[in-house]
Design a protein around this motif. Structure first.
Motif, PDB file in Angstrom:
ATOM      1  N   ILE A   1       0.873  -1.246   0.125  1.00  0.00           N
ATOM      2  CA  ILE A   1      -0.225   0.082   0.046  1.00  0.00           C
ATOM      3  C   ILE A   1       0.903   1.244   0.025  1.00  0.00           C
ATOM      4  O   ILE A   1       0.514   2.222  -0.563  1.00  0.00           O
ATOM      5  N   ARG A   2       2.018   1.267   0.672  1.00  0.00           N
ATOM      6  CA  ARG A   2       3.102   2.317   0.606  1.00  0.00           C
ATOM      7  C   ARG A   2       3.244   2.636  -0.899  1.00  0.00           C
ATOM      8  O   ARG A   2       3.405   3.591  -1.361  1.00  0.00           O
ATOM      9  N   ASP A   3       3.768   1.410  -1.478  1.00  0.00           N
ATOM     10  CA  ASP A   3       4.204   1.543  -3.015  1.00  0.00           C
ATOM     11  C   ASP A   3       3.129   2.140  -3.915  1.00  0.00           C
ATOM     12  O   ASP A   3       3.090   2.972  -4.695  1.00  0.00           O
ATOM     13  N   GLU A   4       1.752   1.565  -3.498  1.00  0.00           N
ATOM     14  CA  GLU A   4       0.853   2.098  -4.472  1.00  0.00           C
ATOM     15  C   GLU A   4       0.328   3.492  -4.074  1.00  0.00           C
ATOM     16  O   GLU A   4      -0.073   4.289  -4.983  1.00  0.00           O
ATOM     17  N   SER A   5       0.396   3.873  -2.831  1.00  0.00           N
ATOM     18  CA  SER A   5      -0.520   4.888  -2.447  1.00  0.00           C
ATOM     19  C   SER A   5       0.282   6.077  -1.974  1.00  0.00           C
ATOM     20  O   SER A   5       0.030   7.180  -1.374  1.00  0.00           O
ATOM     21  N   ALA A   6       1.670   5.731  -1.562  1.00  0.00           N
ATOM     22  CA  ALA A   6       2.640   6.742  -0.879  1.00  0.00           C
ATOM     23  C   ALA A   6       3.742   6.721  -1.769  1.00  0.00           C
ATOM     24  O   ALA A   6       4.812   7.155  -1.044  1.00  0.00           O
ATOM     25  N   SER A   7       4.044   6.552  -3.090  1.00  0.00           N
ATOM     26  CA  SER A   7       5.304   6.659  -3.704  1.00  0.00           C
ATOM     27  C   SER A   7       6.468   5.750  -3.053  1.00  0.00           C
ATOM     28  O   SER A   7       7.597   6.110  -3.328  1.00  0.00           O
TER      29      SER A   7
ATOM     30  N   LYS B   1       2.716  10.765   6.477  1.00  0.00           N
ATOM     31  CA  LYS B   1       2.063  12.137   6.306  1.00  0.00           C
ATOM     32  C   LYS B   1       0.524  11.915   6.026  1.00  0.00           C
ATOM     33  O   LYS B   1      -0.311  12.768   6.436  1.00  0.00           O
ATOM     34  N   ALA B   2       0.152  10.810   5.237  1.00  0.00           N
ATOM     35  CA  ALA B   2      -1.276  10.458   5.083  1.00  0.00           C
ATOM     36  C   ALA B   2      -2.018  10.192   6.252  1.00  0.00           C
ATOM     37  O   ALA B   2      -2.940  10.512   6.558  1.00  0.00           O
ATOM     38  N   LEU B   3      -1.165   9.381   7.230  1.00  0.00           N
ATOM     39  CA  LEU B   3      -2.053   9.162   8.543  1.00  0.00           C
ATOM     40  C   LEU B   3      -1.924  10.346   9.176  1.00  0.00           C
ATOM     41  O   LEU B   3      -3.099  10.409  10.130  1.00  0.00           O
ATOM     42  N   GLN B   4      -1.034  11.463   9.438  1.00  0.00           N
ATOM     43  CA  GLN B   4      -1.352  12.471   9.997  1.00  0.00           C
ATOM     44  C   GLN B   4      -2.202  13.437   9.644  1.00  0.00           C
ATOM     45  O   GLN B   4      -2.981  14.064  10.166  1.00  0.00           O
ATOM     46  N   SER B   5      -2.674  13.191   8.198  1.00  0.00           N
ATOM     47  CA  SER B   5      -3.777  14.226   7.616  1.00  0.00           C
ATOM     48  C   SER B   5      -5.115  13.580   7.654  1.00  0.00           C
ATOM     49  O   SER B   5      -6.065  14.229   7.167  1.00  0.00           O
ATOM     50  N   THR B   6      -5.177  12.450   8.117  1.00  0.00           N
ATOM     51  CA  THR B   6      -6.488  11.984   8.140  1.00  0.00           C
ATOM     52  C   THR B   6      -6.867  11.735   9.627  1.00  0.00           C
ATOM     53  O   THR B   6      -6.102  11.774  10.656  1.00  0.00           O
ATOM     54  N   GLU B   7      -8.411  11.823  10.031  1.00  0.00           N
ATOM     55  CA  GLU B   7      -8.873  11.723  11.335  1.00  0.00           C
ATOM     56  C   GLU B   7      -9.042  10.115  11.676  1.00  0.00           C
ATOM     57  O   GLU B   7      -9.366   9.555  10.999  1.00  0.00           O
ATOM     58  N   MET B   8      -9.048  10.119  13.021  1.00  0.00           N
ATOM     59  CA  MET B   8      -9.255   8.629  13.553  1.00  0.00           C
ATOM     60  C   MET B   8     -10.622   8.436  13.382  1.00  0.00           C
ATOM     61  O   MET B   8     -11.628   9.108  13.392  1.00  0.00           O
ATOM     62  N   GLY B   9     -10.792   7.091  12.705  1.00  0.00           N
ATOM     63  CA  GLY B   9     -11.981   6.604  12.347  1.00  0.00           C
ATOM     64  C   GLY B   9     -12.229   6.661  10.828  1.00  0.00           C
ATOM     65  O   GLY B   9     -13.214   6.178  10.358  1.00  0.00           O
ATOM     66  N   ASN B  10     -11.430   7.426  10.321  1.00  0.00           N
ATOM     67  CA  ASN B  10     -11.322   7.476   8.652  1.00  0.00           C
ATOM     68  C   ASN B  10     -12.671   8.036   8.110  1.00  0.00           C
ATOM     69  O   ASN B  10     -13.086   7.281   6.992  1.00  0.00           O
TER      70      ASN B  10
ATOM     71  N   GLY C   1     -15.523   7.069   8.884  1.00  0.00           N
ATOM     72  CA  GLY C   1     -16.461   5.916   8.751  1.00  0.00           C
ATOM     73  C   GLY C   1     -15.984   4.892   7.719  1.00  0.00           C
ATOM     74  O   GLY C   1     -16.502   3.908   7.542  1.00  0.00           O
ATOM     75  N   ASN C   2     -14.755   5.102   6.960  1.00  0.00           N
ATOM     76  CA  ASN C   2     -14.431   4.216   5.700  1.00  0.00           C
ATOM     77  C   ASN C   2     -13.552   2.996   6.610  1.00  0.00           C
ATOM     78  O   ASN C   2     -12.472   3.343   7.288  1.00  0.00           O
TER      79      ASN C   2
ATOM     80  N   PRO D   1      -9.743   7.002  -1.956  1.00  0.00           N
ATOM     81  CA  PRO D   1      -8.659   8.021  -2.205  1.00  0.00           C
ATOM     82  C   PRO D   1      -7.454   7.604  -1.510  1.00  0.00           C
ATOM     83  O   PRO D   1      -7.613   6.931  -0.212  1.00  0.00           O
ATOM     84  N   ARG D   2      -6.123   7.879  -1.861  1.00  0.00           N
ATOM     85  CA  ARG D   2      -4.889   7.458  -1.329  1.00  0.00           C
ATOM     86  C   ARG D   2      -4.783   7.689   0.274  1.00  0.00           C
ATOM     87  O   ARG D   2      -4.482   6.732   0.838  1.00  0.00           O
ATOM     88  N   GLU D   3      -5.201   8.955   0.679  1.00  0.00           N
ATOM     89  CA  GLU D   3      -4.974   8.772   2.283  1.00  0.00           C
ATOM     90  C   GLU D   3      -5.952   8.035   3.127  1.00  0.00           C
ATOM     91  O   GLU D   3      -5.681   7.297   4.082  1.00  0.00           O
ATOM     92  N   VAL D   4      -7.062   8.108   2.577  1.00  0.00           N
ATOM     93  CA  VAL D   4      -8.051   7.198   2.994  1.00  0.00           C
ATOM     94  C   VAL D   4      -7.807   5.864   2.958  1.00  0.00           C
ATOM     95  O   VAL D   4      -7.817   5.179   4.077  1.00  0.00           O
ATOM     96  N   GLU D   5      -7.141   5.253   1.929  1.00  0.00           N
ATOM     97  CA  GLU D   5      -6.643   3.745   1.822  1.00  0.00           C
ATOM     98  C   GLU D   5      -5.454   3.575   2.855  1.00  0.00           C
ATOM     99  O   GLU D   5      -5.652   2.467   3.451  1.00  0.00           O
ATOM    100  N   ILE D   6      -4.673   4.482   3.076  1.00  0.00           N
ATOM    101  CA  ILE D   6      -3.446   4.190   3.993  1.00  0.00           C
ATOM    102  C   ILE D   6      -3.947   4.042   5.442  1.00  0.00           C
ATOM    103  O   ILE D   6      -3.724   3.256   6.232  1.00  0.00           O
TER     104      ILE D   6
END
Ligand SMILES: Nc1ncnc2c1ncn2[C@@H]1O[C@H](COP(=O)(O)OP(=O)(O)O)[C@@H](O)[C@H]1O
Ligand SMILES: O=C(CO)[C@@H](O)[C@H](O)COP(=O)(O)O
Length: 478
Positions: free
Chosen positions: A346-352, A360-369, A371-372, A403-408
Motif C-alpha cells: 500500500i505504501r508503494d501504491e499510495s505513498a510513492s 503524512k497520510a496518517l497525520q492528515s486523516t482523522e481517527m475513524g477515517n 467511517g471508511n 482516495p490514497r490517504e483514506v486507503e492508508i
C-alpha cells in the motif's frame, strides 16, 4: 578498538524471514554491535522476494537453506573485518522464524563435526541437505495433511488440547507429512529434521542441536503439558519421525560448547556456550521481559500478538506455546500473515514507496477515517482464513477503491482493529496497568504505533504503548 577488545559479551542471532541479524550485548546489557544480511539485497543470486520464493500454486512458500548458511558466512566475515573481538564471547543464542524446517541428509552430521576452518560453511555444507528449498511459515499448501492429522487424533479440538493448536498449514508436522507423501525418497534420505532455530544452533554447535519446547510447540507434534512428542501425531505425519527429531529440551538449555570450526576460523573461546535457539516470537517474549498482563505486538514480516499465560487455554483460533522463560508456564500467540509486506504494497501504491509520505497520510486523516473501513489480505490470511481487499464506505457499502490517504488509514486501522477483535475473542484483556510493547521492523514507525494506540483506546480501559526501546509512544490515563 582497545576498549572493544576488552568487552566480554554474549551474541544474539536472528534467522528471520527477510534477514539474518546479530547483536552483541555486554555485561550491562548494552548492545554495542549490530549487523544484518538481507537476503533480497545481499544474496541476490538466490532470487528471493522478502526472503522467500512463492511457488506457482500461490500456496507453497520456501526459502533456500544454503542462503541461510551463506548469510551466516557473510555476517561473520563482516564482523571479523570490522575488528570484532570474538575471543570475548562468553555465550551465544538466538531465534529463528517459527515453523520452517530443514532436512539434513544422511551423513551430514559427519560433515558438521569435521568442518575445515579454512573454508566457508556454504562450500562445505552444500551436499548436506535432502531438501534444498525449505518450507517456511508463509506456506499454506498442506490443507490435506491438516485434515488427516486432525482426523487421526479425534478432531481439531482434541489436537488443540494436546499440542496447543488445531492443525495449521504452516505448522511443521503438516509440512513434514507433505514432504513424506510427495517426496518419500528425500524423506528416507533425511537423518535429521531441524526447525530454523535448531538448524542455526546446529551450525554453531557443529552437531545437531535439539528443538526447544517453545519453538517445538509450533509443530502440531509436541504435547505442550508433558513436553514430549505425541506418538499419535508423529504416527499420523510420517514414519520414523521421532528419531529424526531428537528429544526436545527446555528453551534455556545450554546445548554445548561452540564448534572448533568457529574457534579456529574466528577466534571464539573454546568454552563459549551455545544456548538452545528458539522461535522469534518466544525470543521476543523473553527479550522484552514481558510480565503477566502485558501484551506484545511484533511487527516483523508477520504481525503477531502474544502474552504470558500461567495456564494453557487451547482454542480453535490462535496458539498456545510452552513459555521460553518458565517451562511451567505458557504463552498465547495470534499470527497475521498480511503484516509488513501488505503495508509495503500500500505504501508503494499510495505513498510513492515512501514511509514518510505514508506517515503524512496518517497525520492528515482523522481517527475513524470518516467511517471508511478496509481489510487487506493479498495473501491467504491465517487469522482468519480469508483473501482479498475489502473496503466499506461510511454508508457500509462495499466499494472498489479509496482516495490514497483514506486507503492508508483504512489499512492501518483495519489491521489493528482485526488484532483487537481476535485478541478479545480469545480473552486477552487490556487492564488499566497493561503495557503494550511493540517490536519488529515496523515498530520504528511512530505514526503506525500511534494509530495502534488510538485503536486500542477504543477500549474503555486505556493502556500505555511502548516501543521495544522502552520509549512511551502514547499514554492514556482514565
Ligand atoms: N519505517 C518503517 N515503517 C514501517 N515499516 C517498516 C519501517 N522500517 C521497516 N519496516 C518494515 O519492517 C519489516 C521487516 O521487519 P523485521 O522485524 O526486520 O522482519 P523479519 O524479522 O521478519 O525479517 C519490513 O518488511 C518493513 O516493511
Ligand atoms: O508464523 C509465525 C508465528 O506463528 C511468524 O511470526 C514467524 O515466526 C515469522 O516471523 P517474522 O519473520 O515475521 O518475525
Amino acid at each position: 578498538m582497545a576498549e572493544r577488545a576488552a568487552r566480554r559479551c554474549c551474541l544474539g542471532w536472528d534467522f528471520s524471514t527477510q534477514q539474518v541479524k546479530v547483536v552483541a550485548v555486554d555485561a550491562e546489557l548494552s548492545v554495542f554491535y549490530e549487523d544484518s544480511v538481507q537476503f533480497d539485497r545481499d544474496l541476490v543470486e538466490f532470487g528471493t522476494q522478502g526472503g522467500v520464493h512463492v511457488h506457482k500454486d500461490g500456496l507453497t512458500v520456501t526459502s533456500p537453506v544454503l542462503m541461510w548458511v551463506q548469510a551466516l558466512d557473510i555476517i561473520l566475515e563482516k564482523m571479523k573485518a570490522s575488528g570484532f573481538d570474538f575471543s570475548q564471547v562468553l555465550a551465544l543464542s538466538g531465534a529463528g522464524q517459527q515453523h520452517g524446517s530443514v532436512y539434513w541428509k544422511t551423513g551430514a552430521s559427519q560433515v558438521l563435526t569435521s568442518l575445515s576452518p579454512d573454508l566457508p560453511l556454504r562450500e562445505q555444507l552444500q551436499a548436506c541437505f535432502s531438501i534444498s528449498n525449505c518450507p517456511v511459515w508463509m506456506d499454506s499448501s498442506t490443507a490435506a495433511q491438516c485434515r488427516q492429522l486432525e482426523a487421526a487424533v479425534g478432531g481439531a479440538q482434541a489436537l488443540s488440547r494436546l499440542t496447543g493448536s488445531r492443525a495449521y498449514e504452516r505448522f511443521t508436522g503438516n509440512q513434514i507429512a507433505k514432504i513424506y507423501q510427495q517426496n518419500p525418497e528425500a524423506y528416507s534420505h533425511t537423518e535429521r529434521i531441524s526447525l530454523v532455530s535448531s538448524f542455526a544452533a546446529s551450525l554453531f554447535l557443529g552437531s545437531y542441536s535439539p528443538v526447544d519446547y517453545s519453538d517445538g510447540s509450533g509443530m502440531n507434534l509436541l504435547q505442550i503439558q508433558d513436553k514430549v512428542w505425541s506418538q499419535a501425531c508423529l504416527g499420523a505425519c510420517a514414519p520414523r519421525l521421532e528419531e529424526k527429531l531428537g528429544r526436545p529440551v527446555p528453551s534455556c538449555s545450554v546445548v554445548g560448547p561452540i564448534s572448533s570450526y568457529f574457534v579456529q576460523r574466528y577466534g571464539f573461546p573454546p568454552g563459549c556456550k551455545v544456548v538452545a535457539f528458539t522461535g522469534d516470537n518466544p525470543a521476543s517474549l523473553a527479550g522484552m521481559r514481558l510480565e503477566e498482563g502485558d501484551i506484545a505486538v511484533s511487527l516483523g514480516t508477520s504481525d503477531t500478538l502474544f502474552l504470558w499465560l500461567q495456564e494453557p487455554t487451547p482454542a480453535l483460533e490462535g496458539h498456545i506455546f510452552c513459555n521460553p522463560v518458565d517451562p511451567q508456564h505458557y504463552m498465547a500467540l495470534l499470527c497475521f500473515k498480511n503484516g509488513s509486506l501488505m503495508r509495503e504494497k500500500i505504501r508503494d501504491e499510495s505513498a510513492s514507496g515512501s514511509w514518510s509520505e505514508f506517515s503524512k497520510a496518517l497525520q492528515s486523516t482523522e481517527m475513524g477515517n470518516g467511517g471508511n473501513l478496509g481489510f487487506y489480505f493479498d495473501v491467504m490470511e491465517i487469522t482468519p482464513e480469508i483473501i482479498g481487499r475489502h473496503r466499506f464506505s461510511a454508508e457500509n457499502r462495499e466499494v472498489s477503491a479509496f482516495p490514497r490517504e483514506v486507503e492508508i488509514r483504512a489499512l492501518i486501522e483495519g489491521q489493528f482493529m482485526a488484532k483487537k477483535i481476535h485478541a478479545e475473542a480469545l480473552g486477552y484483556r487490556v487492564m488499566p496497568k497493561t503495557k503494550i510493547l511493540a517490536t519488529g521492523g515496523a515498530s520504528h514507525n511512530r505514526d503506525i504505533l500511534q494509530r495502534w494506540g488510538a485503536v486500542s483506546s477504543f477500549s474503555p480501559r486505556k493502556p500505555a504503548l511502548y516501543s521495544s526501546h522502552g520509549e512511551q509512544v502514547q499514554s492514556y490515563t482514565q
